[in-house]
Design an enzyme around this catalytic site. Structure first.
Site, PDB file in Angstrom:
ATOM      1  N   LEU A 142       0.863  -1.179   0.000  1.00 63.18           N
ATOM      2  CA  LEU A 142       0.000   0.000   0.000  1.00 63.18           C
ATOM      3  C   LEU A 142       0.898   1.226   0.000  1.00 63.18           C
ATOM      4  O   LEU A 142       1.977   1.215   0.599  1.00 63.18           O
ATOM      5  CB  LEU A 142      -0.910   0.024   1.234  1.00 63.18           C
ATOM      6  CG  LEU A 142      -1.944  -1.094   1.375  1.00 63.18           C
ATOM      7  CD1 LEU A 142      -2.695  -0.945   2.704  1.00 63.18           C
ATOM      8  CD2 LEU A 142      -2.922  -1.084   0.212  1.00 63.18           C
ATOM      9  N   ASP A 143       0.448   2.286  -0.653  1.00 61.71           N
ATOM     10  CA  ASP A 143       1.207   3.532  -0.632  1.00 61.71           C
ATOM     11  C   ASP A 143       1.323   4.050   0.802  1.00 61.71           C
ATOM     12  O   ASP A 143       0.496   3.728   1.665  1.00 61.71           O
ATOM     13  CB  ASP A 143       0.527   4.597  -1.499  1.00 61.71           C
ATOM     14  CG  ASP A 143       0.445   4.186  -2.961  1.00 61.71           C
ATOM     15  OD1 ASP A 143       1.338   3.437  -3.409  1.00 61.71           O
ATOM     16  OD2 ASP A 143      -0.515   4.595  -3.636  1.00 61.71           O
ATOM     17  N   LYS A 144       2.322   4.855   1.042  1.00 57.17           N
ATOM     18  CA  LYS A 144       2.579   5.381   2.388  1.00 57.17           C
ATOM     19  C   LYS A 144       1.312   5.947   3.030  1.00 57.17           C
ATOM     20  O   LYS A 144       1.004   5.649   4.194  1.00 57.17           O
ATOM     21  CB  LYS A 144       3.660   6.463   2.322  1.00 57.17           C
ATOM     22  CG  LYS A 144       3.892   7.187   3.641  1.00 57.17           C
ATOM     23  CD  LYS A 144       4.875   8.341   3.496  1.00 57.17           C
ATOM     24  CE  LYS A 144       4.997   9.126   4.792  1.00 57.17           C
ATOM     25  NZ  LYS A 144       5.920  10.276   4.658  1.00 57.17           N
TER      26      LYS A 144
END
Length: 329
Positions: A142-144
């Site tokens: 998942l993106d930050k």
């Protein structure tokens, strides 16, 4: 002291079927131990960690059928990151997998600008044996600033099985996204994605890109925004963010693809402040379902909506109610 992965012997045996007579040993070995990749098995053969009736074979040697194969599973260190005591919210756990509720702001992998303080560091503290797995067992990311559910493998067999499920599109991944604009219907974004030709930090829809498919449907409508339920068929970097921006309904708060802030006409100061203050993409991985690597049974986990997105939805509902345009589910 925790023993290094290579100090943990794991010996397995199998019998070569008679029907395999005349076939190459490496091909037969791959069928006997499908949980390991062919490249890894070949490396073990060449290192002398595989015996055929007590002798060290070559990968190309033919089998006669009926031999006993003895495999020493030797897992070298794959991940060099340092363990760090970072709190994790674990939704499900057994000997094969972790399912994590990742908070917004937590980077998944160490890298430039983020040498530590990542999910990998936290996982290695919780289970040091993950150093023997590629990317500490992480099979998708998942993106930050995207929150929500992720599955992490704890064994090589589980890692390979989950990677295969993802490749076969057998993993159900469902997100909640709050986008700009009042949509009137759901749909499917079927548009290939690859690296942006000029900005290397961004992805973009490109004719020569990799296949990318996102299904979306209306969850809740507001005056100038919509809550969407998004389901990934593929898993490209920034996929939902890029597809929604391509449809001219970018995710609210998205710093890369969101564009200029848009406020509902006549919005109160409270609503405007909430929208201005939401500084991450309003995207949450809410549901993940996969087949358990060992039992084959369905494992379904849901990550609760984080407080910042709950507050955002509350503000949008209040804005709709204040202006006599009640949100429709």
């Amino acid at each position: 002291m925790q023993p290094a992965p290579s100090d943990l012997p794991d010996q397995r045996t199998a019998k070569v079927p008679d029907a395999a007579a005349g076939r190459r040993f490496d091909a037969v070995l791959a069928e006997l131990f499908p949980q390991f990749s062919r490249s890894r098995l070949t490396a073990w053969i060449k290192a002398g960690d595989v015996l055929l009736d007590g002798a060290v074979p070559r990968p190309r040697d033919p089998v006669v059928g009926g031999e006993t194969v003895r495999l020493n599973v030797v897992l070298d260190v794959q991940t060099e990151a340092m363990p760090q005591d970072i709190p994790l919210s674990v939704l499900y756990e057994d000997a094969q997998v972790f399912v994590i509720d990742k908070p917004a702001g937590l980077v998944v992998h160490p890298g430039a600008g983020n040498p530590d303080g990542t999910l990998v560091n936290a996982l290695l503290f919780r289970d040091p044996s993950l150093t023997a797995l590629p990317r500490a067992g992480i099979v998708h990311r998942l993106d930050k600033d995207t929150s929500g559910v992720m599955v992490v493998a704890r064994t090589l067999e589980a890692h390979n099985a989950l990677v295969e499920q993802l490749s076969a599109r057998d993993v159900h991944r469902q997100y909640l996204a709050i986008v700009v604009g009042a949509l009137v219907s759901g749909g499917t974004a079927d548009a290939p994605i690859d690296r942006h030709p000029r900005d290397r930090l961004r992805m973009a829809v490109r004719e020569d890109g990799r296949e990318a498919v996102t299904h979306y449907r209306l969850r809740e409508r507001f005056r100038a925004h919509t809550a969407l339920e998004c389901r990934l068929e593929t898993g490209r970097t920034h996929q939902i963010r890029v597809h929604m921006a391509h449809l001219r309904h970018p995710i609210l708060g998205d710093p890369l693809y969101g564009g200029a802030l848009k406020l509902p006409k006549g919005a109160s100061e409270e609503t405007a402040a909430m929208l201005r203050g939401f500084r991450r993409q309003a995207l949450h991985a809410e549901t993940l379902e996969f087949r358990h690597p060992t039992t084959g049974e369905a494992v379904r986990c849901n990550a609760p909506l984080p407080a910042d997105m709950q507050a955002l939805l509350k503000a949008l509902r209040a804005d709709a109610a204040e202006h006599g345009d009640l949100a429709r589910r």
